[in-house]
Enzyme design. Structure first.
Site, mmCIF file in Angstrom:
data_model
loop_
_atom_site.group_PDB
_atom_site.id
_atom_site.type_symbol
_atom_site.label_atom_id
_atom_site.label_comp_id
_atom_site.label_asym_id
_atom_site.label_seq_id
_atom_site.Cartn_x
_atom_site.Cartn_y
_atom_site.Cartn_z
ATOM 1 C CB CYS A 1 51.737 8.796 -25.125
ATOM 2 S SG CYS A 1 51.070 7.761 -23.817
ATOM 3 C CG ASN B 1 47.242 5.265 -24.479
ATOM 4 O OD1 ASN B 1 48.213 5.096 -25.208
ATOM 5 N ND2 ASN B 1 47.119 6.312 -23.698
ATOM 6 C CG HIS C 1 48.618 9.127 -28.240
ATOM 7 N ND1 HIS C 1 49.025 7.810 -28.272
ATOM 8 C CD2 HIS C 1 48.384 9.417 -26.930
ATOM 9 C CE1 HIS C 1 49.032 7.332 -27.041
ATOM 10 N NE2 HIS C 1 48.644 8.285 -26.209
HETATM 11 N N1 ACO Z 1 35.065 2.101 -14.162
HETATM 12 C C1 ACO Z 1 34.014 2.613 -13.507
HETATM 13 N N2 ACO Z 1 34.074 3.764 -12.851
HETATM 14 C C2 ACO Z 1 35.240 4.432 -12.858
HETATM 15 C C3 ACO Z 1 36.385 3.948 -13.525
HETATM 16 C C4 ACO Z 1 36.264 2.721 -14.196
HETATM 17 N N3 ACO Z 1 37.270 2.171 -14.877
HETATM 18 N N4 ACO Z 1 37.394 4.828 -13.368
HETATM 19 C C5 ACO Z 1 36.906 5.835 -12.623
HETATM 20 N N5 ACO Z 1 35.620 5.607 -12.324
HETATM 21 C C6 ACO Z 1 34.717 6.441 -11.539
HETATM 22 C C7 ACO Z 1 35.430 7.262 -10.517
HETATM 23 O O1 ACO Z 1 35.643 6.542 -9.330
HETATM 24 C C8 ACO Z 1 34.471 8.396 -10.336
HETATM 25 O O2 ACO Z 1 33.430 7.975 -9.495
HETATM 26 P P1 ACO Z 1 32.795 8.964 -8.401
HETATM 27 O O3 ACO Z 1 32.220 10.101 -9.209
HETATM 28 O O4 ACO Z 1 31.787 8.111 -7.742
HETATM 29 O O5 ACO Z 1 33.939 9.379 -7.549
HETATM 30 C C9 ACO Z 1 33.887 8.606 -11.719
HETATM 31 O O6 ACO Z 1 34.109 7.380 -12.441
HETATM 32 C C10 ACO Z 1 34.552 9.745 -12.465
HETATM 33 O O7 ACO Z 1 35.974 9.582 -12.386
HETATM 34 P P2 ACO Z 1 36.944 10.526 -13.129
HETATM 35 O O8 ACO Z 1 38.361 10.052 -12.956
HETATM 36 O O9 ACO Z 1 36.634 11.938 -12.769
HETATM 37 O O10 ACO Z 1 36.501 10.219 -14.616
HETATM 38 P P3 ACO Z 1 36.630 11.121 -15.874
HETATM 39 O O11 ACO Z 1 35.300 11.523 -16.330
HETATM 40 O O12 ACO Z 1 37.667 12.173 -15.711
HETATM 41 O O13 ACO Z 1 37.185 10.058 -16.916
HETATM 42 C C11 ACO Z 1 39.235 9.457 -17.990
HETATM 43 C C12 ACO Z 1 38.422 9.412 -16.707
HETATM 44 C C13 ACO Z 1 38.506 8.628 -19.037
HETATM 45 C C14 ACO Z 1 40.600 8.843 -17.737
HETATM 46 C C15 ACO Z 1 39.345 10.909 -18.426
HETATM 47 O O14 ACO Z 1 39.882 11.703 -17.411
HETATM 48 C C16 ACO Z 1 40.169 11.079 -19.625
HETATM 49 O O15 ACO Z 1 39.727 10.810 -20.709
HETATM 50 N N6 ACO Z 1 41.412 11.571 -19.487
HETATM 51 C C17 ACO Z 1 42.300 11.770 -20.578
HETATM 52 C C18 ACO Z 1 43.567 11.201 -20.258
HETATM 53 C C19 ACO Z 1 43.832 9.928 -20.953
HETATM 54 O O16 ACO Z 1 43.153 9.432 -21.810
HETATM 55 N N7 ACO Z 1 44.962 9.400 -20.558
HETATM 56 C C20 ACO Z 1 45.490 8.252 -21.152
HETATM 57 C C21 ACO Z 1 46.960 8.263 -20.995
HETATM 58 S S1 ACO Z 1 47.641 9.789 -21.328
HETATM 59 C C22 ACO Z 1 47.726 9.959 -22.907
HETATM 60 O O17 ACO Z 1 48.022 9.037 -23.585
HETATM 61 C C23 ACO Z 1 47.408 11.266 -23.476
#
Ligand code: ACO
Length: 322
Positions: free
Chosen positions: A114, A279, A249
């Site tokens: 990225c 993204n 980004h």
């Molecule tokens: N739809 C519905 N539920 C989902 C999904 C989905 N697509 N994905 C995960 N869940 C559920 C999980 O199973 C989990 O359920 P549980 O609590 O019953 O086990 C719950 O949602 C929480 O999951 P987490 O993975 O802990 O979710 P989190 O709150 O961390 O959000 C996210 C995930 C949005 C990816 C977050 O971690 C984030 O914003 N990360 C930043 C990284 C990023 O954006 N990366 C992109 C690429 S890297 C870059 O470009 C920088």
């Protein structure tokens, strides 16, 4: 005479097919509410079979040249950032050169996930300052839809396809304060396992899918990007209040809003495309920049801060007087 690189034009390309969260939710165990609330994403574009990194990169390059009122014959080099090249070789950049009808010059691909566009911009700026090239196309082009794991709802809802490009022109700086003021690159390989692709053409029977520990990426993104922003400002004796536009980004609305707040920028000074593009990795910064340049928000003389972080971890920033 000290040379500098001016962003003379910017352009983008998005695949024709738009996929909304609701459409994705028909095949993936997810919902529009979950995706919007956690990421700000409403829709993304997915490439058709003909919309490869070279195809989209060429379209974005053409748009950037048109915006700059330049021709392919003005281009000395093409640097293309991608993690999803058309082929192992020739370089996708050289496929773009052929599609543009370029008869001279050189080109190569660059992989920094990225952060790829910031890395490519830095390399191009260095080449211009060294007198190696006078006109450089810097492109980010990605088809992440081809490397997503559709069984992993935590990642497959986050990405889209597209390409963005800028055309850099050398200036001796005597009659303008425009140009790339500085670029700042970083990588930390010990964090390589929080965001990676588990295969490649060099690995037998493993083309690879994207794997991510989202929480860890989130945690590092906010800290590292804030550091990279301050580094860019300090290097130029500027303050956060001097920034006219932040072009971050586009990974996640929450990371972007966090950065905007840290910088004390009003929300309307931050360019956002993640809601419509999701993204697009190396394409996200040049796509956002081109949108804001083409619609007249970013104007000549504005101080623009670009930043990105991704797999590697690799991250960086660039400060540009437009
Ligand atoms: N739809 C519905 N539920 C989902 C999904 C989905 N697509 N994905 C995960 N869940 C559920 C999980 O199973 C989990 O359920 P549980 O609590 O019953 O086990 C719950 O949602 C929480 O999951 P987490 O993975 O802990 O979710 P989190 O709150 O961390 O959000 C996210 C995930 C949005 C990816 C977050 O971690 C984030 O914003 N990360 C930043 C990284 C990023 O954006 N990366 C992109 C690429 S890297 C870059 O470009 C920088």
């Amino acid at each position: 005479m000290s040379l500098r690189s001016i962003i003379a034009g910017a352009g983008g390309y998005l695949p024709e097919r738009v996929v909304t969260n609701d459409e994705l939710a028909r095949t993936v165990d997810t919902s529009d509410d979950w995706i919007r609330e956690r990421t700000g994403i409403r829709q993304r574009h997915f490439a058709g079979p003909h919309e490869t990194a070279a195809f989209m990169g060429t379209a974005a390059a053409r748009a950037a040249l048109t915006h700059a009122k330049a021709e392919p014959s003005d281009v000395d080099a093409v640097i293309l950032a991608t993690s999803t090249p058309d082929q192992a070789f020739p370089a996708t950049a050289i496929r773009v050169m052929a599609a543009l009808g370029m008869q001279r010059g050189f080109g190569f691909d660059l992989a920094a996930a990225c952060a790829g566009f910031i890395y490519a911009l830095s390399v191009a700026d260095g080449m211009i300052r060294a007198g190696q090239a006078k006109g450089v196309l810097v492109i980010g082009s990605e088809v992440y839809s081809r490397i997503l794991n559709w069984q992993d709802r935590g990642t497959c809802v986050l990405f889209g396809d597209g390409a963005g490009a800028v055309f850099l022109r050398a200036s001796d700086g005597s009659d303008t304060d425009q140009g790339i003021l500085s670029t700042h690159l970083h990588a930390q390989g010990s964090l390589g396992d929080i965001l990676y692709v588990d295969g490649a053409v060099g690995q037998r029977d493993r083309p690879g899918h994207l794997v991510m520990n989202g929480r860890e990426v989130f945690r590092h993104a906010v800290t590292r990007l804030a550091e990279a922003v301050d580094e860019a400002l300090n290097a130029n004796g500027l303050a956060r209040r001097d920034i006219d536009w932040l072009v971050p980004h586009q990974a996640n609305r929450r990371i972007i809003d966090g950065m905007g707040r840290k910088l004390g920028l009003a929300a309307d000074r931050v360019v956002i495309t993640v809601d419509r593009h999701a993204n697009t990795s190396a394409a996200s910064v040049p796509l956002a920049l081109s949108e804001a340049c083409q619609d007249g928000r970013i104007k000549r003389g504005d101080l623009v801060l670009l930043e990105a972080l991704g797999g590697g971890l690799a991250w960086g920033s660039a400060l540009v007087r437009m």
